[in-house]
Scaffold this motif. Sequence first.
Motif, PDB file in Angstrom:
ATOM      1  N   LYS A  80       9.490   4.580  -5.292  1.00  0.00           N
ATOM      2  CA  LYS A  80       8.462   3.683  -5.676  1.00  0.00           C
ATOM      3  C   LYS A  80       8.072   2.645  -4.689  1.00  0.00           C
ATOM      4  O   LYS A  80       8.736   2.135  -3.828  1.00  0.00           O
ATOM      5  CB  LYS A  80       9.025   3.001  -6.967  1.00  0.00           C
ATOM      6  CG  LYS A  80       9.364   3.725  -8.183  1.00  0.00           C
ATOM      7  CD  LYS A  80       9.711   3.097  -9.435  1.00  0.00           C
ATOM      8  CE  LYS A  80       9.898   4.030 -10.776  1.00  0.00           C
ATOM      9  NZ  LYS A  80      10.435   3.045 -11.857  1.00  0.00           N
ATOM     10  N   THR A  82       6.584  -1.064  -3.187  1.00  0.00           N
ATOM     11  CA  THR A  82       7.100  -2.169  -3.665  1.00  0.00           C
ATOM     12  C   THR A  82       5.984  -3.349  -3.263  1.00  0.00           C
ATOM     13  O   THR A  82       5.641  -4.299  -4.026  1.00  0.00           O
ATOM     14  CB  THR A  82       8.462  -2.708  -3.348  1.00  0.00           C
ATOM     15  OG1 THR A  82       8.446  -2.686  -1.993  1.00  0.00           O
ATOM     16  CG2 THR A  82       9.517  -1.750  -3.843  1.00  0.00           C
ATOM     17  N   ARG A  83       5.560  -3.127  -2.222  1.00  0.00           N
ATOM     18  CA  ARG A  83       4.378  -3.947  -1.776  1.00  0.00           C
ATOM     19  C   ARG A  83       3.469  -3.305  -0.585  1.00  0.00           C
ATOM     20  O   ARG A  83       3.859  -2.283   0.062  1.00  0.00           O
ATOM     21  CB  ARG A  83       5.393  -5.269  -0.987  1.00  0.00           C
ATOM     22  CG  ARG A  83       4.502  -6.304  -0.323  1.00  0.00           C
ATOM     23  CD  ARG A  83       4.965  -7.730  -0.238  1.00  0.00           C
ATOM     24  NE  ARG A  83       4.529  -8.937  -0.580  1.00  0.00           N
ATOM     25  CZ  ARG A  83       4.339  -9.623  -1.654  1.00  0.00           C
ATOM     26  NH1 ARG A  83       4.874  -9.257  -2.554  1.00  0.00           N
ATOM     27  NH2 ARG A  83       3.459 -10.625  -1.478  1.00  0.00           N
ATOM     28  N   PRO A  94       2.023  -7.312  -4.107  1.00  0.00           N
ATOM     29  CA  PRO A  94       3.112  -6.664  -4.952  1.00  0.00           C
ATOM     30  C   PRO A  94       2.592  -5.534  -5.604  1.00  0.00           C
ATOM     31  O   PRO A  94       1.130  -5.540  -5.684  1.00  0.00           O
ATOM     32  CB  PRO A  94       4.019  -7.462  -5.792  1.00  0.00           C
ATOM     33  CG  PRO A  94       2.916  -8.534  -6.097  1.00  0.00           C
ATOM     34  CD  PRO A  94       1.985  -8.824  -4.719  1.00  0.00           C
ATOM     35  N   SER A 162       5.563  -0.975   1.633  1.00  0.00           N
ATOM     36  CA  SER A 162       7.042  -0.890   1.542  1.00  0.00           C
ATOM     37  C   SER A 162       7.661   0.002   0.262  1.00  0.00           C
ATOM     38  O   SER A 162       6.863  -0.356  -0.497  1.00  0.00           O
ATOM     39  CB  SER A 162       7.373  -2.365   1.352  1.00  0.00           C
ATOM     40  OG  SER A 162       7.059  -3.112   2.562  1.00  0.00           O
ATOM     41  N   ARG A 163       8.692   0.398   0.396  1.00  0.00           N
ATOM     42  CA  ARG A 163       9.085   1.402  -0.654  1.00  0.00           C
ATOM     43  C   ARG A 163      10.645   0.962  -1.062  1.00  0.00           C
ATOM     44  O   ARG A 163      11.364   0.315  -0.252  1.00  0.00           O
ATOM     45  CB  ARG A 163       9.246   2.775  -0.337  1.00  0.00           C
ATOM     46  CG  ARG A 163       7.807   3.258   0.345  1.00  0.00           C
ATOM     47  CD  ARG A 163       7.826   4.568   0.846  1.00  0.00           C
ATOM     48  NE  ARG A 163       9.023   5.287   1.057  1.00  0.00           N
ATOM     49  CZ  ARG A 163       9.077   6.516   0.668  1.00  0.00           C
ATOM     50  NH1 ARG A 163       7.951   7.125   0.034  1.00  0.00           N
ATOM     51  NH2 ARG A 163      10.190   7.241   0.696  1.00  0.00           N
ATOM     52  N   ALA A 164      10.991   1.119  -2.059  1.00  0.00           N
ATOM     53  CA  ALA A 164      12.269   0.985  -2.828  1.00  0.00           C
ATOM     54  C   ALA A 164      13.453   1.424  -2.034  1.00  0.00           C
ATOM     55  O   ALA A 164      14.518   0.846  -2.421  1.00  0.00           O
ATOM     56  CB  ALA A 164      12.215   1.417  -4.451  1.00  0.00           C
TER      57      ALA A 164
END
Length: 230
Positions: A80, A82-83, A94, A162-164
């Motif tokens: 997922k 995130t940013r 976000p 950015s990713r989880a």
Amino acid sequence: MTGGPGSGMTRLLRGGIAAAAVGLLLIYDSVDTELGGGPFVGQAAPPAAVAPTTPGPSATAAGQATPAGAPGAPALTRSKPTRLRIPQIAVDAPFTELTLDAAGQLNAPPPDDKNLVGWYRDGVTPGELGSAVVAGHVDTTKGPAVFLFLRLLTPGNKVEVSRADGTVAVFAVDSVETFAKDAFPDKKVYGKTPDAQLRLITCGGTYDKKKKDYLDNVVVFAHLESSHKA
């Protein structure tokens, strides 16, 4: 409909881009900002992810970047977002998850947050094989929003997600196009791709006061260029 540019915008925009930004602000000031409808009005829903992607021969390990000059990086595993960061237009926002409405169209992000982007949660994640769909407002009832300057991006500009899983997927812009909402090219925007791609979508064109909505969509087409650890 996207988070308003920060105080550094004046320093980031130069020459013709700065002039275009002033023009966009003048257009914004001239319209009724009590917006209706959503920022993306394709006739078909974005494709759903069939299943979480598993590592394969074309998948890159976390933190492994594609060498400079390569046409595109190997797709990443599902994770997922995130940013979202787009330095050229001062976007740092976000994510929220987006769903489809009863008509099968993508719902817009909440209108009360100017600095928020949405990702279609049942679709491809940014960096995964296919076309990941990210949407945001150009303005809201509270003023200019996160994707106000989206149309000013140019080929080669970078988009960072950015990713989880702790990775950052870096995309390179290929093109920026504007389509009438009543003639939205679903296949071109949502269709299958041979690599990891990204679509950034917002409103554009003329604002129709009767409909309380913009008549066009602005779509940024980008491909995964590299990835690295956050």
